[in-house]
Write an enzyme that holds these catalytic residues in place. Structure first.
Site, PDB file in Angstrom:
ATOM      1  N   VAL A   1      32.764  43.812  46.949  1.00  0.00           N
ATOM      2  CA  VAL A   1      32.769  42.461  47.098  1.00  0.00           C
ATOM      3  C   VAL A   1      32.269  41.418  48.253  1.00  0.00           C
ATOM      4  O   VAL A   1      31.356  40.539  48.226  1.00  0.00           O
ATOM      5  CB  VAL A   1      34.443  41.670  46.941  1.00  0.00           C
ATOM      6  CG1 VAL A   1      34.248  39.825  46.703  1.00  0.00           C
ATOM      7  CG2 VAL A   1      34.689  42.158  45.125  1.00  0.00           C
TER       8      VAL A   1
ATOM      9  N   GLY B   1      35.830  53.142  23.128  1.00  0.00           N
ATOM     10  CA  GLY B   1      35.788  54.432  23.769  1.00  0.00           C
ATOM     11  C   GLY B   1      36.687  54.664  24.654  1.00  0.00           C
ATOM     12  O   GLY B   1      38.134  55.324  24.081  1.00  0.00           O
TER      13      GLY B   1
ATOM     14  N   THR C   1      42.707  45.238  48.082  1.00  0.00           N
ATOM     15  CA  THR C   1      44.081  45.949  48.253  1.00  0.00           C
ATOM     16  C   THR C   1      44.491  46.461  47.095  1.00  0.00           C
ATOM     17  O   THR C   1      44.712  45.921  45.821  1.00  0.00           O
ATOM     18  CB  THR C   1      44.567  43.640  47.797  1.00  0.00           C
ATOM     19  OG1 THR C   1      43.155  43.640  46.339  1.00  0.00           O
ATOM     20  CG2 THR C   1      44.195  42.685  48.556  1.00  0.00           C
TER      21      THR C   1
ATOM     22  N   ARG D   1      30.776  42.118  38.682  1.00  0.00           N
ATOM     23  CA  ARG D   1      31.334  42.862  38.073  1.00  0.00           C
ATOM     24  C   ARG D   1      30.140  44.063  38.978  1.00  0.00           C
ATOM     25  O   ARG D   1      28.929  43.645  38.913  1.00  0.00           O
ATOM     26  CB  ARG D   1      30.460  43.077  36.047  1.00  0.00           C
ATOM     27  CG  ARG D   1      31.441  42.446  35.573  1.00  0.00           C
ATOM     28  CD  ARG D   1      30.625  41.922  34.346  1.00  0.00           C
ATOM     29  NE  ARG D   1      29.787  40.418  33.809  1.00  0.00           N
ATOM     30  CZ  ARG D   1      28.787  40.303  33.780  1.00  0.00           C
ATOM     31  NH1 ARG D   1      29.250  40.211  32.410  1.00  0.00           N
ATOM     32  NH2 ARG D   1      28.647  38.747  34.225  1.00  0.00           N
TER      33      ARG D   1
ATOM     34  N   LYS E   1      42.823  34.406  37.775  1.00  0.00           N
ATOM     35  CA  LYS E   1      41.786  35.855  38.390  1.00  0.00           C
ATOM     36  C   LYS E   1      42.398  36.865  37.897  1.00  0.00           C
ATOM     37  O   LYS E   1      42.135  38.104  37.327  1.00  0.00           O
ATOM     38  CB  LYS E   1      42.138  35.579  40.344  1.00  0.00           C
ATOM     39  CG  LYS E   1      40.927  37.241  39.862  1.00  0.00           C
ATOM     40  CD  LYS E   1      39.872  37.480  39.401  1.00  0.00           C
ATOM     41  CE  LYS E   1      39.252  38.736  39.729  1.00  0.00           C
ATOM     42  NZ  LYS E   1      38.838  39.567  40.972  1.00  0.00           N
TER      43      LYS E   1
ATOM     44  N   CYS F   1      39.620  47.633  39.568  1.00  0.00           N
ATOM     45  CA  CYS F   1      40.160  46.217  39.389  1.00  0.00           C
ATOM     46  C   CYS F   1      40.831  46.296  38.019  1.00  0.00           C
ATOM     47  O   CYS F   1      41.695  45.773  38.283  1.00  0.00           O
ATOM     48  CB  CYS F   1      38.398  45.317  39.105  1.00  0.00           C
ATOM     49  SG  CYS F   1      37.945  44.776  40.373  1.00  0.00           S
TER      50      CYS F   1
ATOM     51  N   PHE G   1      33.290  43.163  25.444  1.00  0.00           N
ATOM     52  CA  PHE G   1      34.790  43.193  25.647  1.00  0.00           C
ATOM     53  C   PHE G   1      34.936  43.730  24.977  1.00  0.00           C
ATOM     54  O   PHE G   1      36.963  44.310  24.804  1.00  0.00           O
ATOM     55  CB  PHE G   1      34.990  42.438  26.888  1.00  0.00           C
ATOM     56  CG  PHE G   1      35.231  42.532  28.150  1.00  0.00           C
ATOM     57  CD1 PHE G   1      33.621  42.810  28.694  1.00  0.00           C
ATOM     58  CD2 PHE G   1      35.320  43.428  29.121  1.00  0.00           C
ATOM     59  CE1 PHE G   1      32.867  42.539  30.709  1.00  0.00           C
ATOM     60  CE2 PHE G   1      35.017  43.942  30.314  1.00  0.00           C
ATOM     61  CZ  PHE G   1      33.682  43.177  30.869  1.00  0.00           C
ATOM     62  N   LEU G   2      34.625  44.125  23.758  1.00  0.00           N
ATOM     63  CA  LEU G   2      35.209  44.240  22.317  1.00  0.00           C
ATOM     64  C   LEU G   2      34.988  46.103  22.816  1.00  0.00           C
ATOM     65  O   LEU G   2      34.824  46.757  21.407  1.00  0.00           O
ATOM     66  CB  LEU G   2      35.586  44.013  21.080  1.00  0.00           C
ATOM     67  CG  LEU G   2      36.236  42.698  20.611  1.00  0.00           C
ATOM     68  CD1 LEU G   2      35.530  41.930  19.570  1.00  0.00           C
ATOM     69  CD2 LEU G   2      37.377  43.627  21.142  1.00  0.00           C
TER      70      LEU G   2
ATOM     71  N   ARG H   1      35.738  54.785  41.619  1.00  0.00           N
ATOM     72  CA  ARG H   1      37.471  55.206  41.236  1.00  0.00           C
ATOM     73  C   ARG H   1      38.090  54.783  39.731  1.00  0.00           C
ATOM     74  O   ARG H   1      37.516  53.225  39.001  1.00  0.00           O
ATOM     75  CB  ARG H   1      37.601  54.115  42.356  1.00  0.00           C
ATOM     76  CG  ARG H   1      37.047  53.960  43.458  1.00  0.00           C
ATOM     77  CD  ARG H   1      37.408  53.389  44.980  1.00  0.00           C
ATOM     78  NE  ARG H   1      36.081  51.619  44.342  1.00  0.00           N
ATOM     79  CZ  ARG H   1      36.289  50.983  44.879  1.00  0.00           C
ATOM     80  NH1 ARG H   1      36.982  50.747  45.440  1.00  0.00           N
ATOM     81  NH2 ARG H   1      35.403  49.513  44.733  1.00  0.00           N
TER      82      ARG H   1
HETATM   83  C1  UDX Z   1      35.502  43.886  36.613  1.00  0.00           C
HETATM   84  C2  UDX Z   1      35.515  42.379  35.678  1.00  0.00           C
HETATM   85  O1  UDX Z   1      34.796  42.047  34.412  1.00  0.00           O
HETATM   86  C3  UDX Z   1      34.542  41.484  37.269  1.00  0.00           C
HETATM   87  O2  UDX Z   1      35.114  39.672  36.422  1.00  0.00           O
HETATM   88  C4  UDX Z   1      35.946  41.357  38.131  1.00  0.00           C
HETATM   89  O3  UDX Z   1      35.973  40.671  39.386  1.00  0.00           O
HETATM   90  C5  UDX Z   1      36.160  43.080  39.079  1.00  0.00           C
HETATM   91  O4  UDX Z   1      36.094  43.213  37.182  1.00  0.00           O
HETATM   92  P1  UDX Z   1      33.782  45.433  36.951  1.00  0.00           P
HETATM   93  O5  UDX Z   1      35.330  46.304  37.321  1.00  0.00           O
HETATM   94  O6  UDX Z   1      32.806  45.622  37.878  1.00  0.00           O
HETATM   95  O7  UDX Z   1      34.728  44.026  36.487  1.00  0.00           O
HETATM   96  O8  UDX Z   1      33.660  46.338  35.712  1.00  0.00           O
HETATM   97  P2  UDX Z   1      32.900  45.469  34.324  1.00  0.00           P
HETATM   98  O9  UDX Z   1      32.419  45.387  33.406  1.00  0.00           O
HETATM   99  O10 UDX Z   1      34.438  44.790  33.683  1.00  0.00           O
HETATM  100  O11 UDX Z   1      34.099  46.542  33.334  1.00  0.00           O
HETATM  101  C6  UDX Z   1      35.515  47.683  33.154  1.00  0.00           C
HETATM  102  C7  UDX Z   1      36.085  48.993  33.179  1.00  0.00           C
HETATM  103  O12 UDX Z   1      36.446  48.138  31.256  1.00  0.00           O
HETATM  104  C8  UDX Z   1      34.943  49.668  33.163  1.00  0.00           C
HETATM  105  O13 UDX Z   1      35.163  51.231  32.827  1.00  0.00           O
HETATM  106  C9  UDX Z   1      33.843  49.894  31.600  1.00  0.00           C
HETATM  107  O14 UDX Z   1      33.617  51.193  30.628  1.00  0.00           O
HETATM  108  C10 UDX Z   1      35.327  49.301  30.257  1.00  0.00           C
HETATM  109  N1  UDX Z   1      34.612  48.983  28.981  1.00  0.00           N
HETATM  110  C11 UDX Z   1      34.283  47.686  29.695  1.00  0.00           C
HETATM  111  C12 UDX Z   1      35.248  49.199  27.835  1.00  0.00           C
HETATM  112  O15 UDX Z   1      35.345  49.996  27.819  1.00  0.00           O
HETATM  113  N2  UDX Z   1      35.017  48.205  26.737  1.00  0.00           N
HETATM  114  C13 UDX Z   1      34.230  47.226  26.780  1.00  0.00           C
HETATM  115  O16 UDX Z   1      34.317  46.365  25.847  1.00  0.00           O
HETATM  116  C14 UDX Z   1      33.630  46.666  27.779  1.00  0.00           C
END
Ligand code: UDX
Length: 446
Positions: free
Chosen positions: A11, A268, A86, A153, A219, A275, A264-265, A342
């Site tokens: 970040v 897997g 954090t 992200r 958030k 995060c 985000f659907l 992580r």
């Molecule tokens: C996330 C939030 O999207 C972001 O807005 C915030 O500031 C930080 O946390 P990030 O951790 O980089 O971002 O990854 P993200 O793209 O959100 O994916 C998170 C996890 O979810 C990944 O392991 C990804 O593989 C998984 N995922 C995502 C799924 O399993 N299915 C999905 O449909 C989308």
């Protein structure tokens, strides 16, 4: 403006480089001496698309500097962004010790009227608590304190910074709002000269102005909702496995409803990274402490924790026991386009495979070095076909672009047995079948 960014992780570095791109004079500071030395020597301690070129450009322009002296970093800022870690405590609560150190340095060095901004994800009410602490320890210095959560992200963080869905300003005064708006002003103007794709034709992002507590809650609420969507899709995948339905069609049809949306659907192996897993737990704990039983989030976490078990069950059943077998693993990072492992599901998968006595050969475009130090017993190779050599089964854990275009007849020649378990539902079952593979995925008929 003179801006300091405290904490040079994902970040902080993206924030620092992008704020320099917006025209500010930025100092980045981190109290990890190893990281600071690397940054001063011009090396980035992590991989993030576009970050290297942006950081290099603004080192040259002189607008981005890294300093190891706290007095210099804290003493020069009109606006000071707190981007420290954090991490989760064993209880699930966020560990705020890094924020405590930052507070001590602000008290010691920050000039009068510095606008202190929390960008790290922190529990609700952390920003007002910080404001109260600064006011009591430096009554002579009227610090402004605001919350401006990040929504970056990994893998698309530079793009997310320059083209945010929204900018949230949690402020307690018009002065703080004005200063923060000035920080982001170039993003709100059109034309905006975006370094990633010129000219930028997207409309400017909305700015949501509220108080700090509400900004902090936004958030948590957003991240936990994303996690909830993923766990919902994963629960559907398990149900589809039991009913013989195809979860990919289910989520496709659901996502066509604009009230639901397709993002985000994806079912897997579940959500990993630094995060979503920790934010869900921290939000649950926060609700509990505030007197609200948010057991919905508990369920989200429980469904997520079961993903690797389900996946290993499928692999074990398909291969006929994992002990003594050679298993090829493609993908180690928690998602594509990052070297971050992580809370990656891959770690639990490797642990399970090794515990059951499998020989593991793994490949990943970016995350092999980080994984090697945790799992030295795994054989690593950059070439996925090499990883597949002599394997009884191939497990796909991260949907890197290059894994979506593998030559399956070549894979077939490399492998001993033609078995694939796709933890991300990202391969084409018809292609695999045509190449003689037995294919299993999550909630998708084989
Ligand atoms: C996330 C939030 O999207 C972001 O807005 C915030 O500031 C930080 O946390 P990030 O951790 O980089 O971002 O990854 P993200 O793209 O959100 O994916 C998170 C996890 O979810 C990944 O392991 C990804 O593989 C998984 N995922 C995502 C799924 O399993 N299915 C999905 O449909 C989308």
């Amino acid at each position: 403006m003179k801006v300091s960014v405290i904490g040079c992780g994902y970040v902080g570095l993206v924030t620092a480089a992008c704020l320099a791109e917006l025209g500010h004079e930025v100092i980045g500071y981190d109290d990890d001496p190893g990281k600071q030395a690397a940054l001063e020597a011009g090396r980035l301690p992590l991989f993030e698309p576009h970050l290297e070129e942006l950081a290099a450009r603004h080192r040259r322009s002189g607008r981005l500097r890294f300093r190891r002296e706290a007095a210099e970093a804290y003493g020069a800022a009109e606006v000071l962004f707190i981007c420290v870690n954090t991490p989760p405590l064993p209880t699930g609560d966020a560990d705020l010790s890094a924020l405590g150190r930052v507070a001590r340095y602000i008290v010691a060095y920050a000039p009068p009227a510095t606008l202190v901004v929390t960008k790290s994800t922190v529990p609700v009410r952390t920003t007002p608590a910080l404001a109260a602490r600064l006011a009591s320890e430096r009554p002579d210095n009227p610090f402004q304190v605001a919350s401006n959560p990040e929504f970056l992200r990994e893998g698309t963080a530079v793009r997310d910074f320059l083209h945010p869905y929204r900018i949230v300003l949690g402020v307690s005064s018009k002065t703080a709002e004005k200063k923060l708006r000035a920080v982001y002003q170039p993003l709100l103007e059109r034309p905006f000269h975006c370094p990633l794709h010129q000219p930028c034709t997207e409309p400017p992002p909305p700015v949501v102005v509220t108080d700090a507590v509400t900004a902090e809650l936004i958030k948590h609420a957003a991240n936990s909702f994303l996690a909830l969507k993923i766990s919902y899709a994963n629960a559907l995948a398990d149900l589809c496995d039991l009913c013989g339905a195809d979860v990919e069609k289910v989520v496709e049809a659901m996502g066509l409803d604009p009230r639901i949306g397709p993002q985000f659907l994806r079912p897997g192996l579940g959500f990993g990274g630094f995060c979503l897993p920790k934010d869900v737990q921290a939000f649950y704990r926060l609700a509990e402490r505030s007197g609200y039983d948010f057991s919905l989030l508990w369920e989200v976490d429980r469904i997520n924790q079961q993903r690797v078990t389900r996946f290993l069950d499928k692999a074990r059943e398909l291969v006929g026991g994992l002990g003594g077998k050679t298993i090829a693993v493609l993908g180690l990072s928690f998602k594509p386009d990052t070297d971050d492992i992580r809370f990656a599901p891959s770690l639990a998968v490797l642990e399970g495979l090794l515990r059951e006595g499998a020989r593991v050969r793994a490949s990943d475009p970016q995350a092999m070095e980080k994984t090697r130090s945790l799992f030295p017993g795994v054989a690593y190779t950059r070439d996925p076909y090499q990883a597949a050599l002599g394997a009884d089964c191939l497990l796909l854990l991260t949907e890197w672009e290059e894994f979506l275009h593998l030559d399956w007849s070549r894979m077939g020649q490399a492998m001993k047995r033609h078995l694939v378990v796709d933890g991300r539902n990202c391969l084409d079952p018809a292609v695999l079948k045509a190449s003689g593979f037995t294919y299993r995925a999550m909630g998708r008929p084989g």
